[in-house]
Design an enzyme around this catalytic site. Structure first.
Site, PDB file in Angstrom:
ATOM      1  N   CYS A  12      16.166  49.877  10.074  1.00 33.58           N
ATOM      2  CA  CYS A  12      16.378  48.912   8.983  1.00 33.58           C
ATOM      3  C   CYS A  12      17.433  49.419   7.997  1.00 33.58           C
ATOM      4  O   CYS A  12      18.220  48.633   7.458  1.00 33.58           O
ATOM      5  CB  CYS A  12      15.076  48.660   8.229  1.00 33.58           C
ATOM      6  SG  CYS A  12      13.795  47.934   9.244  1.00 33.58           S
ATOM      7  N   ARG A  27      12.687  41.432  13.566  1.00 32.15           N
ATOM      8  CA  ARG A  27      14.055  41.284  13.047  1.00 32.15           C
ATOM      9  C   ARG A  27      14.553  39.871  13.358  1.00 32.15           C
ATOM     10  O   ARG A  27      15.044  39.618  14.454  1.00 32.15           O
ATOM     11  CB  ARG A  27      14.982  42.320  13.683  1.00 32.15           C
ATOM     12  CG  ARG A  27      14.546  43.742  13.419  1.00 32.15           C
ATOM     13  CD  ARG A  27      15.466  44.773  14.021  1.00 32.15           C
ATOM     14  NE  ARG A  27      14.779  46.051  14.052  1.00 32.15           N
ATOM     15  CZ  ARG A  27      14.630  46.855  13.000  1.00 32.15           C
ATOM     16  NH1 ARG A  27      15.160  46.534  11.846  1.00 32.15           N
ATOM     17  NH2 ARG A  27      13.968  47.991  13.108  1.00 32.15           N
TER      18      ARG A  27
HETATM   19  C1  BEZ Z   1      12.936  51.134  11.788  1.00 30.31           C
HETATM   20  O1  BEZ Z   1      13.457  52.172  12.174  1.00 30.31           O
HETATM   21  O2  BEZ Z   1      13.587  50.265  11.219  1.00 30.31           O
HETATM   22  C2  BEZ Z   1      11.475  50.932  11.979  1.00 30.31           C
HETATM   23  C3  BEZ Z   1      10.778  51.891  12.688  1.00 30.31           C
HETATM   24  C4  BEZ Z   1       9.423  51.717  12.865  1.00 30.31           C
HETATM   25  C5  BEZ Z   1       8.767  50.621  12.341  1.00 30.31           C
HETATM   26  C6  BEZ Z   1       9.485  49.677  11.633  1.00 30.31           C
HETATM   27  C7  BEZ Z   1      10.845  49.835  11.452  1.00 30.31           C
END
Ligand code: BEZ
Length: 225
Positions: free
Chosen positions: A55, A132
């Site tokens: 993210c 997403r």
């Molecule tokens: C991420 O890296 O964006 C992420 C990793 C685990 C859970 C949710 C988001």
């Protein structure tokens, strides 16, 4: 089991070409309504959680394409099931680590009201975090495109820009765009709807592979701003 079925039945199904549901939400830029942005294109996107690695790379990516989106009359709106304080702290951390300012509002959707309205919670991925999603909403608030990515795959910012260019080009010139189209490439002339039009199509000066697959150059090359 019965309860789960009932909840799923009540969830509205979003369909392309229909009006996006309006909502009011608390964001890092104060309270907003989706309808406040009528007259602009909106990209409403969700991310699973603040302070997570994928993210973070996506937020940097969205911030980096924001100027190009603004030129195309597009407003970005982010969302996750996190508090405003968490968003603010993460945005400040992104500035500290990468020198990048997040220029768009981020919805703090703690009660999942907007996430449920738009079907951003996919229990097979997570019951507490949004997947997403990218919803492209046009200036009349019509839902024009939807992209869903899983939690472990970051989105491609150039593809999001390309999607906006393709939608705006299709609207402006009443054409379609072929696979892998990018601004400046030839576009597809809408296929003829009648036998008579199909007969004429090959004489109309387009570059045709056959009557149903004709391309043309645009006199003004995209992008459209
Ligand atoms: C991420 O890296 O964006 C992420 C990793 C685990 C859970 C949710 C988001």
């Amino acid at each position: 089991m019965e309860e789960k079925e009932e909840v799923e039945e009540k969830r509205p199904l979003l369909r392309l070409g229909e009006k996006a549901p309006d909502f009011e939400a608390v964001t890092t830029h104060g309270k907003i309504r989706l309808s406040d942005f009528k007259g602009k294109w909106v990209i409403l996107f969700s991310h699973p959680a603040d302070f997570t690695p994928v993210c973070t790379t996506e937020f940097v990516g969205f911030a980096q394409i924001n100027d190009e989106l603004v030129k195309r009359n597009v407003q970005l709106i982010g969302l996750s099931i996190d508090s405003t304080f968490s968003h603010i702290a993460w945005i400040r951390k992104i500035k500290e680590l990468f020198g990048i300012t997040i220029p768009f509002p981020v919805i703090a959707d703690l009660d999942m009201k907007v996430a449920n309205l738009f079907g951003m919670i996919h229990p097979g991925e997570s019951t507490t975090a949004a997947v997403r999603c990218v919803f492209v909403i046009d200036p009349e608030m019509k839902l024009r495109a939807m992209i869903y990515y899983p939690i472990n795959v970051g989105r491609n910012m150039q593809e999001i820009l390309r999607l906006i260019d393709a939608l705006q080009t299709a609207d402006k010139y009443k054409v379609a765009t072929p696979a892998n189209w990018k601004p400046g490439d030839d576009v597809i002339v809408l296929p003829p709807a009648t036998q008579e039009a199909a007969e004429k199509r090959l004489q109309e000066g387009y570059e045709c592979i056959d009557w149903f697959l004709c391309k043309k150059k645009l006199s003004t090359q995209s992008p459209n701003f």
